[in-house]
Design an enzyme around this catalytic site. Sequence first.
Site, PDB file in Angstrom:
ATOM      1  N   GLN A 175      37.109  38.289  42.955  1.00 61.82           N
ATOM      2  CA  GLN A 175      37.421  37.816  41.597  1.00 61.82           C
ATOM      3  C   GLN A 175      36.613  36.569  41.297  1.00 61.82           C
ATOM      4  OE1 GLN A 175      41.981  37.985  41.018  1.00 61.82           O
ATOM      5  NE2 GLN A 175      41.667  38.174  43.203  1.00 61.82           N
ATOM      6  N   HIS A 185      34.964  39.924  38.164  1.00 64.53           N
ATOM      7  CA  HIS A 185      34.949  39.020  37.010  1.00 64.53           C
ATOM      8  C   HIS A 185      33.539  38.546  36.666  1.00 64.53           C
ATOM      9  CE1 HIS A 185      39.492  37.973  37.718  1.00 64.53           C
ATOM     10  NE2 HIS A 185      39.305  39.165  37.196  1.00 64.53           N
ATOM     11  N   CYS A 187      22.580  39.252  27.330  1.00 72.99           N
ATOM     12  CA  CYS A 187      22.218  39.221  25.906  1.00 72.99           C
ATOM     13  C   CYS A 187      23.378  39.749  25.060  1.00 72.99           C
ATOM     14  CB  CYS A 187      20.963  40.061  25.674  1.00 72.99           C
ATOM     15  SG  CYS A 187      20.567  40.246  23.929  1.00 72.99           S
ATOM     16  N   GLY A 213      42.953  34.427  49.790  1.00 73.39           N
ATOM     17  CA  GLY A 213      42.794  33.309  48.850  1.00 73.39           C
ATOM     18  C   GLY A 213      42.987  33.672  47.405  1.00 73.39           C
ATOM     19  N   SER A 229      46.061  34.320  44.387  1.00 69.75           N
ATOM     20  CA  SER A 229      47.481  34.186  44.070  1.00 69.75           C
ATOM     21  C   SER A 229      48.084  35.546  43.737  1.00 69.75           C
ATOM     22  CB  SER A 229      47.663  33.226  42.889  1.00 69.75           C
ATOM     23  OG  SER A 229      46.909  33.685  41.798  1.00 69.75           O
ATOM     24  N   PRO A 243      47.137  29.924  52.655  1.00 68.02           N
ATOM     25  CA  PRO A 243      47.988  28.851  53.203  1.00 68.02           C
ATOM     26  C   PRO A 243      49.397  28.887  52.621  1.00 68.02           C
ATOM     27  CG  PRO A 243      46.044  27.947  52.070  1.00 68.02           C
ATOM     28  CD  PRO A 243      46.049  29.409  51.821  1.00 68.02           C
ATOM     29  N   GLN A 244      49.538  29.564  51.465  1.00 72.71           N
ATOM     30  CA  GLN A 244      50.856  29.611  50.825  1.00 72.71           C
ATOM     31  C   GLN A 244      51.308  31.040  50.592  1.00 72.71           C
ATOM     32  OE1 GLN A 244      50.381  27.242  47.307  1.00 72.71           O
ATOM     33  NE2 GLN A 244      50.168  25.392  48.548  1.00 72.71           N
TER      34      GLN A 244
HETATM   35  P1  OAD Z   1      44.236  31.188  41.915  1.00 72.75           P
HETATM   36  O1  OAD Z   1      43.747  29.790  41.588  1.00 72.75           O
HETATM   37  O2  OAD Z   1      45.263  31.809  41.047  1.00 72.75           O
HETATM   38  O3  OAD Z   1      44.806  31.208  43.409  1.00 72.75           O
HETATM   39  C1  OAD Z   1      44.105  30.653  44.487  1.00 72.75           C
HETATM   40  C2  OAD Z   1      44.865  30.984  45.758  1.00 72.75           C
HETATM   41  O4  OAD Z   1      44.103  30.469  46.849  1.00 72.75           O
HETATM   42  C3  OAD Z   1      46.257  30.380  45.873  1.00 72.75           C
HETATM   43  O5  OAD Z   1      47.175  31.406  46.250  1.00 72.75           O
HETATM   44  C4  OAD Z   1      46.106  29.323  46.978  1.00 72.75           C
HETATM   45  O6  OAD Z   1      47.289  29.199  47.761  1.00 72.75           O
HETATM   46  C5  OAD Z   1      44.985  29.928  47.785  1.00 72.75           C
HETATM   47  N1  OAD Z   1      44.214  28.966  48.609  1.00 72.75           N
HETATM   48  C6  OAD Z   1      43.997  27.657  48.418  1.00 72.75           C
HETATM   49  N2  OAD Z   1      43.223  27.146  49.386  1.00 72.75           N
HETATM   50  C7  OAD Z   1      42.916  28.168  50.230  1.00 72.75           C
HETATM   51  C8  OAD Z   1      42.155  28.301  51.419  1.00 72.75           C
HETATM   52  N3  OAD Z   1      41.509  27.255  51.961  1.00 72.75           N
HETATM   53  N4  OAD Z   1      42.087  29.516  52.009  1.00 72.75           N
HETATM   54  C9  OAD Z   1      42.723  30.587  51.472  1.00 72.75           C
HETATM   55  N5  OAD Z   1      43.457  30.521  50.349  1.00 72.75           N
HETATM   56  C10 OAD Z   1      43.548  29.340  49.725  1.00 72.75           C
HETATM   57  O7  OAD Z   1      42.924  32.055  42.021  1.00 72.75           O
HETATM   58  P2  OAD Z   1      42.708  33.617  41.898  1.00 72.75           P
HETATM   59  O8  OAD Z   1      43.814  34.361  42.549  1.00 72.75           O
HETATM   60  O9  OAD Z   1      41.328  33.851  42.322  1.00 72.75           O
HETATM   61  O10 OAD Z   1      40.283  34.982  36.162  1.00 72.75           O
HETATM   62  O11 OAD Z   1      42.803  33.809  40.348  1.00 72.75           O
HETATM   63  C11 OAD Z   1      42.397  35.021  39.837  1.00 72.75           C
HETATM   64  C12 OAD Z   1      41.806  34.874  38.481  1.00 72.75           C
HETATM   65  O12 OAD Z   1      42.649  34.074  37.639  1.00 72.75           O
HETATM   66  C13 OAD Z   1      40.496  34.133  38.408  1.00 72.75           C
HETATM   67  O13 OAD Z   1      39.412  34.934  38.756  1.00 72.75           O
HETATM   68  C14 OAD Z   1      40.454  33.785  36.949  1.00 72.75           C
HETATM   69  C15 OAD Z   1      41.837  33.265  36.767  1.00 72.75           C
HETATM   70  O14 OAD Z   1      42.345  33.371  35.515  1.00 72.75           O
HETATM   71  C16 OAD Z   1      39.279  35.038  35.268  1.00 72.75           C
HETATM   72  O15 OAD Z   1      38.479  34.151  35.124  1.00 72.75           O
HETATM   73  C17 OAD Z   1      39.215  36.321  34.491  1.00 72.75           C
END
Ligand code: OAD
Length: 255
Positions: A108, A126, A134, A194, A196, A221-222
């Site tokens: 993502q 994404h 363009c 990594g 959510s 981690p969570q």
């Molecule tokens: P989030 O910011 O929602 O979640 C990040 C996750 O990474 C959380 O569950 C943290 O606990 C975890 N995390 C933090 N540090 C970490 C580490 N060192 N190792 C492993 N995990 C860790 O990000 P995404 O799930 O990627 O969409 O969010 C998905 C989408 O939501 C993004 O691509 C974006 C956003 O809206 C678009 O841009 C379309």
Amino acid sequence: MGEHDRIRRVAERLRSAKCVAVMTGAGVSAESRIPTFRDAMTGLWASFDPQKLATPEAFDADPETVSRWYDFRREKCLEAIPNPGHEAITTMQQRLASQGGQLHVLTQNVDGLHQRAGSTGVVELHGSIMRWRCTKTGARITDLPIPLPTYPMPSASGGLLRPDVVWFGETLPEDALQAAFDAARSCDLFFSVGTSSMVYPAAGFAHLASKHGAMLVEVNPQRTELSMFADVVLTGPSGQVLPEVVRAAFGHTSE
Ligand code: OAD
């Protein structure tokens, strides 16, 4: 079962797997210090609302500001370097390939770090902040200079160049979705790393894989909304946990 036993269980499945899928989110890049949406809103950008910069309406209304913001983030992504989590995924991919299997990286993230760590065939759900597209023809362009010579940047065919990312309210690229569905349906091991697991359809692939019999492993981690459905939850940063999995499965962390 302790963390050590959980890692061993995953490593055993990994060693014998024919097809693995790894879904990653922002967390896999956290240890490379890629600014998240919110973190990117510093300095010059502190007064902006990211939800209002990452939409097609925002680009239509103010293509200059949106282009500047994405160019700023493109630079941050290029300055970052892949971390041991990205590298472990590449090592797994190479090991699987060398024994006739395959590993699909589904991400993502738009930061390009999996590719820079050497992973191939990365499915970008994404899009990518490294590419521009363009508005008239949909043609994609990479390798534009940083900073762009002008904001917004005109395209050769009289349109504008917009970031080749999926904005709020837009649909995911069809080819990437199809590749992710195929990988989720056919893998025997699915890692959710990594993320959510709140954004669909991306979050749905873990459930799909599980339904089709894959072992579902979460690395975070969570706890997340996916944790209760996972067969194994590995608690910790992916830059530590994934190299441990690789070590347990193959005895070393890099090729
Ligand atoms: P989030 O910011 O929602 O979640 C990040 C996750 O990474 C959380 O569950 C943290 O606990 C975890 N995390 C933090 N540090 C970490 C580490 N060192 N190792 C492993 N995990 C860790 O990000 P995404 O799930 O990627 O969409 O969010 C998905 C989408 O939501 C993004 O691509 C974006 C956003 O809206 C678009 O841009 C379309």
